[in-house]
Scaffold this motif. Structure first.
Motif, short mmCIF file in Angstrom:
data_model
loop_
_atom_site.label_atom_id
_atom_site.label_comp_id
_atom_site.label_asym_id
_atom_site.label_seq_id
_atom_site.Cartn_x
_atom_site.Cartn_y
_atom_site.Cartn_z
N LYS A 1 -3.54 -40.18 7.91
CA LYS A 1 -3.03 -38.83 8.02
C LYS A 1 -1.74 -38.82 8.85
CE LYS A 1 -6.72 -37.35 5.89
NZ LYS A 1 -6.67 -36.85 4.51
N LEU A 2 -0.86 -37.88 8.53
CA LEU A 2 0.43 -37.81 9.20
C LEU A 2 0.45 -36.74 10.28
CD1 LEU A 2 3.19 -39.19 9.03
CD2 LEU A 2 3.89 -37.44 7.36
N PHE A 3 -0.33 -35.68 10.08
CA PHE A 3 -0.36 -34.56 11.03
C PHE A 3 -1.81 -34.19 11.35
CE2 PHE A 3 2.83 -33.88 7.66
CZ PHE A 3 4.00 -34.06 8.37
N THR A 4 -2.00 -33.45 12.44
CA THR A 4 -3.32 -32.88 12.74
C THR A 4 -3.27 -31.39 12.42
OG1 THR A 4 -2.76 -32.32 15.04
CG2 THR A 4 -3.71 -34.52 14.61
N LEU A 5 -4.41 -30.84 12.10
CA LEU A 5 -4.49 -29.41 11.81
C LEU A 5 -4.06 -28.59 13.03
CD1 LEU A 5 -5.30 -27.26 9.72
CD2 LEU A 5 -7.61 -27.31 10.69
N SER A 6 -4.40 -29.06 14.21
CA SER A 6 -4.03 -28.32 15.43
C SER A 6 -2.52 -28.29 15.61
CB SER A 6 -4.70 -28.93 16.66
OG SER A 6 -4.33 -30.29 16.84
N ALA A 7 -1.82 -29.37 15.24
CA ALA A 7 -0.35 -29.39 15.34
C ALA A 7 0.27 -28.42 14.33
CB ALA A 7 0.17 -30.80 15.11
N ILE A 8 -0.26 -28.38 13.13
CA ILE A 8 0.23 -27.43 12.12
C ILE A 8 -0.04 -26.00 12.57
CG2 ILE A 8 0.04 -26.67 9.73
CD1 ILE A 8 1.35 -29.38 9.95
N TYR A 9 -1.18 -25.79 13.18
CA TYR A 9 -1.54 -24.45 13.69
C TYR A 9 -0.52 -23.99 14.73
CZ TYR A 9 -4.22 -20.88 16.26
OH TYR A 9 -4.63 -19.72 16.89
N GLY A 10 -0.26 -24.83 15.74
CA GLY A 10 0.67 -24.45 16.80
C GLY A 10 2.06 -24.19 16.26
#
Length: 367
Positions: free
Chosen positions: A210-219
């Protein structure tokens, strides 16, 4: 014990560690009455208390959660110790009814909460505002108090294996928070992102695909849509997805991972653009672009390709996105990273961004 004077709880009897305990369903209105806050105990040193001190800052938040979700709130059981000899009267003598009955507790008993003191305080506050909540119930697990040492050990044991869910998993499972719902829509409906976002973990191992985390996309999406009406999720989610997919098109390395021409770990190791600090900065920039350059923002984003995102580009990123070679998501680092990207895109800085930029430049000259 005089049966005329005391508390009577319908209860189920169980056994743990060769000790009896009891589970009852108690109306919320009696919780503050039997589990009162002992100010004298709160003043004692930690080694003489059976509980931590009540954090009053947490109580309004929990009470508000109940009041705002009266049709769907959930409370786990309160665990308490009783410092008295109790009497359990079973309904019958067979295998089933012998463990179901009435628990009688002397009126002068003291109840010590081993787990749930903040729930108890929040229940009291919520009932003051909405008395009808008092008719609802909460499970209470009663143990027999065996002294301070036993109560302290119970507190330690009850909290020993408590692990808060990751922020990403909390976002994935939160159906009340509008931004959580919107972020899931952005990720799951995007052909670019849905296979590259870690939905459970908040950090990624070097071998993660995976390249990103859901929490990073959320922020980052929260920053992108700050100030916008989220009552109608669909158009807001479409706008956010449109923005992030346009950013995606300007990041060749992201596309290489998507097309399986590069590993996600390699990109995260060598570039800063796949990390939370850059996503956050791009979110803030997008917020300005969408408002001020409604018809031009996609054209402006094409300049992202001209930025050298390599982590070894210390001349640009050290002191901004990185401190001592390590990525930092401190507030000033997010702003300084935002400034560098805005400069590359030909965008003006806000007065606050300009102030921090000047301070950064002074520190660089003095170093």
């Amino acid at each position: 014990m005089d049966p005329r004077f005391g508390y009577t709880f319908p209860a189920i009897r169980g056994v743990q560690a060769k000790r009896e305990y009891y589970v009852s369903m108690c109306p919320l209105r009696i919780i503050p009455k039997i589990f009162y806050f002992d100010e004298e105990e709160a003043a004692l040193p930690a080694e003489l208390r059976a509980q931590r001190i009540l954090n009053t800052n947490r109580v309004p938040e929990i009470a508000e959660y109940v009041l705002n979700n009266q049709d769907s709130y959930v409370f786990s059981a309160i665990t308490a110790s009783i410092d008295a000899d109790v009497v359990f009267e079973p309904l019958g003598s067979d295998d089933i009814s012998s463990d179901v009955g009435m628990l009688r507790v002397p009126l002068d008993s003291k109840f010590i909460i081993n787990d749930g003191q903040h729930r108890r305080a929040a229940i009291e506050e919520a009932i003051r505002e909405k008395p009808a909540l008092g008719d609802e119930s909460i499970a209470v697990v009663f143990f027999i108090d065996r002294g301070l040492e036993r109560c302290q050990q119970m507190f330690a044991d009850l909290n020993r294996h408590v692990v808060r869910p990751s922020k990403s998993l909390g976002i994935l499972y939160d159906h009340r928070d509008r931004m959580s719902q919107l972020t899931r829509l952005v990720v799951l409906k995007s052909d670019y992102f849905k296979d590259l976002v870690e939905m459970e973990k908040t950090s990624l191992s070097p071998r993660s695909r995976k390249l990103f985390t859901l929490s990073a996309i959320y922020g980052a999406t929260d920053a992108l849509l700050e100030g916008r009406d989220l009552d109608d999720l669909a158009p807001a989610a479409d706008l956010a997805r449109d923005y992030w997919e346009e950013v995606f098109r300007q990041m060749p390395e992201w596309q290489f991972v998507h097309d399986k021409k590069m590993s996600a770990g390699e990109v995260r190791s060598d570039f800063i653009h796949a990390h939370g600090i850059t996503l956050q900065a791009l979110g803030y920039i997008g917020n300005e672009l969408i408002q001020r350059a409604k018809n031009e923002w996609k054209k402006i984003l094409r300049k992202l390709r001209d930025i050298d995102w390599a982590r070894n580009n210390a001349h640009l990123w050290e002191g901004r996105a990185m401190v001592g070679g390590r990525l930092s998501k401190a507030g000033q680092n997010v702003t300084l990273t935002t400034n560098a990207i805005k400069h590359a895109l030909g965008l003006e800085l806000t007065p606050e961004q300009e102030r921090l930029e000047k301070a950064f430049n002074r520190s660089q000259r003095d170093a």
